[in-house]
Design a protein around this motif. Sequence first.
Motif, mmCIF file in Angstrom:
data_model
loop_
_atom_site.group_PDB
_atom_site.id
_atom_site.type_symbol
_atom_site.label_atom_id
_atom_site.label_comp_id
_atom_site.label_asym_id
_atom_site.label_seq_id
_atom_site.Cartn_x
_atom_site.Cartn_y
_atom_site.Cartn_z
ATOM 1 N N GLY A 70 -8.407 -5.647 1.714
ATOM 2 C CA GLY A 70 -7.865 -5.034 0.506
ATOM 3 C C GLY A 70 -7.248 -3.672 0.703
ATOM 4 O O GLY A 70 -6.629 -3.126 -0.215
ATOM 5 N N SER A 71 -7.399 -3.079 1.877
ATOM 6 C CA SER A 71 -6.833 -1.756 2.138
ATOM 7 C C SER A 71 -5.410 -1.886 2.656
ATOM 8 O O SER A 71 -5.141 -2.691 3.552
ATOM 9 N N PRO A 72 -4.456 -1.088 2.111
ATOM 10 C CA PRO A 72 -3.097 -1.129 2.627
ATOM 11 C C PRO A 72 -2.928 -0.372 3.942
ATOM 12 O O PRO A 72 -1.871 -0.423 4.563
ATOM 13 N N VAL A 73 -3.965 0.346 4.378
ATOM 14 C CA VAL A 73 -3.863 1.137 5.603
ATOM 15 C C VAL A 73 -3.925 0.219 6.819
ATOM 16 O O VAL A 73 -4.883 -0.534 7.007
ATOM 17 N N VAL A 74 -2.871 0.282 7.636
ATOM 18 C CA VAL A 74 -2.789 -0.548 8.837
ATOM 19 C C VAL A 74 -3.318 0.224 10.046
ATOM 20 O O VAL A 74 -4.114 -0.288 10.835
ATOM 21 N N THR A 75 -2.871 1.472 10.185
ATOM 22 C CA THR A 75 -3.326 2.315 11.291
ATOM 23 C C THR A 75 -3.549 3.731 10.792
ATOM 24 O O THR A 75 -2.957 4.157 9.789
ATOM 25 N N CYS A 76 -4.401 4.473 11.477
ATOM 26 C CA CYS A 76 -4.610 5.891 11.170
ATOM 27 C C CYS A 76 -5.019 6.611 12.450
ATOM 28 O O CYS A 76 -5.923 6.156 13.162
ATOM 29 N N THR A 77 -4.334 7.702 12.726
ATOM 30 C CA THR A 77 -4.650 8.502 13.912
ATOM 31 C C THR A 77 -4.769 9.965 13.522
ATOM 32 O O THR A 77 -3.993 10.459 12.698
ATOM 33 N N ASP A 78 -5.761 10.644 14.096
ATOM 34 C CA ASP A 78 -5.961 12.067 13.830
ATOM 35 C C ASP A 78 -6.871 12.629 14.909
ATOM 36 O O ASP A 78 -7.985 12.120 15.109
ATOM 37 N N THR A 79 -6.400 13.651 15.591
ATOM 38 C CA THR A 79 -7.179 14.229 16.690
ATOM 39 C C THR A 79 -8.466 14.876 16.195
ATOM 40 O O THR A 79 -9.423 15.035 16.964
ATOM 41 N N THR A 80 -8.510 15.268 14.908
ATOM 42 C CA THR A 80 -9.712 15.918 14.386
ATOM 43 C C THR A 80 -10.685 14.915 13.766
ATOM 44 O O THR A 80 -11.746 15.300 13.268
ATOM 45 N N GLY A 81 -10.311 13.641 13.747
ATOM 46 C CA GLY A 81 -11.216 12.618 13.236
ATOM 47 C C GLY A 81 -11.289 12.514 11.731
ATOM 48 O O GLY A 81 -12.225 11.902 11.192
ATOM 49 N N ASN A 82 -10.315 13.089 11.040
ATOM 50 C CA ASN A 82 -10.375 13.096 9.577
ATOM 51 C C ASN A 82 -9.865 11.819 8.918
ATOM 52 O O ASN A 82 -9.759 11.762 7.692
ATOM 53 N N CYS A 83 -9.546 10.780 9.696
ATOM 54 C CA CYS A 83 -9.162 9.505 9.089
ATOM 55 C C CYS A 83 -10.278 8.971 8.208
ATOM 56 O O CYS A 83 -10.034 8.197 7.277
ATOM 57 N N ALA A 84 -11.501 9.388 8.476
ATOM 58 C CA ALA A 84 -12.632 8.945 7.665
ATOM 59 C C ALA A 84 -12.529 9.476 6.239
ATOM 60 O O ALA A 84 -13.188 8.950 5.328
ATOM 61 N N LEU A 85 -11.706 10.513 6.035
ATOM 62 C CA LEU A 85 -11.555 11.091 4.703
ATOM 63 C C LEU A 85 -10.457 10.391 3.890
ATOM 64 O O LEU A 85 -10.350 10.613 2.689
ATOM 65 N N LEU A 86 -9.666 9.541 4.536
ATOM 66 C CA LEU A 86 -8.526 8.908 3.866
ATOM 67 C C LEU A 86 -8.925 8.102 2.632
ATOM 68 O O LEU A 86 -8.215 8.140 1.615
ATOM 69 N N PRO A 87 -10.058 7.389 2.647
ATOM 70 C CA PRO A 87 -10.448 6.647 1.446
ATOM 71 C C PRO A 87 -10.676 7.537 0.224
ATOM 72 O O PRO A 87 -10.728 7.040 -0.905
ATOM 73 N N GLY A 88 -10.790 8.828 0.428
ATOM 74 C CA GLY A 88 -10.955 9.746 -0.694
ATOM 75 C C GLY A 88 -9.672 10.031 -1.444
ATOM 76 O O GLY A 88 -9.687 10.695 -2.494
ATOM 77 N N LEU A 89 -8.536 9.525 -0.938
ATOM 78 C CA LEU A 89 -7.249 9.730 -1.600
ATOM 79 C C LEU A 89 -7.146 8.731 -2.752
ATOM 80 O O LEU A 89 -6.782 7.576 -2.565
ATOM 81 N N ASN A 90 -7.468 9.175 -3.954
ATOM 82 C CA ASN A 90 -7.495 8.315 -5.136
ATOM 83 C C ASN A 90 -6.275 8.603 -6.005
ATOM 84 O O ASN A 90 -6.136 9.703 -6.548
ATOM 85 N N LEU A 91 -5.401 7.597 -6.156
ATOM 86 C CA LEU A 91 -4.166 7.781 -6.922
ATOM 87 C C LEU A 91 -4.147 6.969 -8.221
ATOM 88 O O LEU A 91 -3.083 6.746 -8.798
ATOM 89 N N ASP A 92 -5.312 6.540 -8.702
ATOM 90 C CA ASP A 92 -5.363 5.914 -10.024
ATOM 91 C C ASP A 92 -4.943 6.948 -11.072
ATOM 92 O O ASP A 92 -5.360 8.110 -11.005
ATOM 93 N N GLY A 93 -4.130 6.526 -12.037
ATOM 94 C CA GLY A 93 -3.570 7.472 -13.000
ATOM 95 C C GLY A 93 -4.241 7.437 -14.354
ATOM 96 O O GLY A 93 -4.776 6.413 -14.779
ATOM 97 N N VAL A 94 -4.207 8.592 -15.048
ATOM 98 C CA VAL A 94 -4.714 8.681 -16.416
ATOM 99 C C VAL A 94 -3.589 8.938 -17.423
ATOM 100 O O VAL A 94 -3.811 8.829 -18.631
ATOM 101 N N ARG A 95 -2.403 9.299 -16.935
ATOM 102 C CA ARG A 95 -1.231 9.446 -17.810
ATOM 103 C C ARG A 95 0.013 9.191 -16.973
ATOM 104 O O ARG A 95 0.016 9.408 -15.750
ATOM 105 N N TYR A 96 1.065 8.721 -17.639
ATOM 106 C CA TYR A 96 2.298 8.460 -16.906
ATOM 107 C C TYR A 96 3.499 8.502 -17.835
ATOM 108 O O TYR A 96 3.368 8.371 -19.054
ATOM 109 N N THR A 97 4.662 8.704 -17.233
ATOM 110 C CA THR A 97 5.927 8.548 -17.940
ATOM 111 C C THR A 97 6.794 7.586 -17.144
ATOM 112 O O THR A 97 6.650 7.456 -15.929
ATOM 113 N N LEU A 98 7.679 6.898 -17.855
ATOM 114 C CA LEU A 98 8.594 5.958 -17.217
ATOM 115 C C LEU A 98 10.009 6.300 -17.662
ATOM 116 O O LEU A 98 10.337 6.214 -18.841
ATOM 117 N N GLU A 99 10.827 6.713 -16.711
ATOM 118 C CA GLU A 99 12.211 7.091 -16.995
ATOM 119 C C GLU A 99 13.138 5.969 -16.561
ATOM 120 O O GLU A 99 13.115 5.537 -15.410
#
Length: 267
Positions: free
Chosen positions: A175-204
């Motif tokens: 279910g994850s769209p992430v195919v690959t992730c690379t980071d010398t500091t090992g912070n790829c583990a933080l990527l799942p914290g990127l939450n883009l669910d919206g509470v308001r929107y506009t459509l132009e």
Amino acid sequence: MKIFQKAALTAVVTASALISFASQAQQVTCDISSAAVTQLFSTTFDGLIFGKAVTDDFTFFGDVPDIANPIWGGNRSVLFSEIPGGNAGGGTITFDGTSLHNLAMTFSDQKLDILDAAPPNNLVATTSGGSLNIDNVANIDGGNDANFDVGGLLSAGSAVQTVDFSGFGPAGAPGSPVVTCTDTTGNCALLPGLNLDGVRYTLEGTPTAACTDSYTLRVQTSNNSYYEVDFTTAPIVNTKNVPVPALFIYLTLACMGMVGVKLSRRA
């Protein structure tokens, strides 16, 4: 003759009223031919790297820093870019300008460059099959923005989810769209914290029967992150909808036929 003229006029007026009703009730459903995230202000990452935040100026989204001139590495910590030769994205939209009944899209294959420390330290992720959905329930224009809007002003503080964005799970996870992730500091583990669910929107954008339209969807999350999605539409192949001109002719002839029956009965 006068009876016929009056009856014929009544038939045309009736047909016009019917086609007007049909046009008003008709929802235009189009294919989405391409879709891509074009900018993201991340409260988490941009707050960390650049010390910036959205402030409430009583506009719909509030004052989003550098919204008119996002520069990755200068005032933005997250960059979305399309992968050459990748999937272009797709989906469908059902919209009439006043009500949005459905918006379901998959994004083009994209690369995410995310600054997770002072430049040039960053993680790089590639994605495929990322998606965005607005539930198949009529969303009515809220009238709080010049464009179609749902969710209320930032100052109203709504926490009700209006936009479902696929989660950034670990690379390769179901279910994850992430195919690959690379980071010398090992912070790829933080990527799942990127939450883009919206509470308001506009459509132009303006829906047309031709389905050759361009839209910009602007979304804000519960923690005031903000992003934009540009997408284009195309006609649905093999649609069963009757074109409006043909429907008008059909209704007119049908009404004329009914008039003919009435006249023959009078004779």
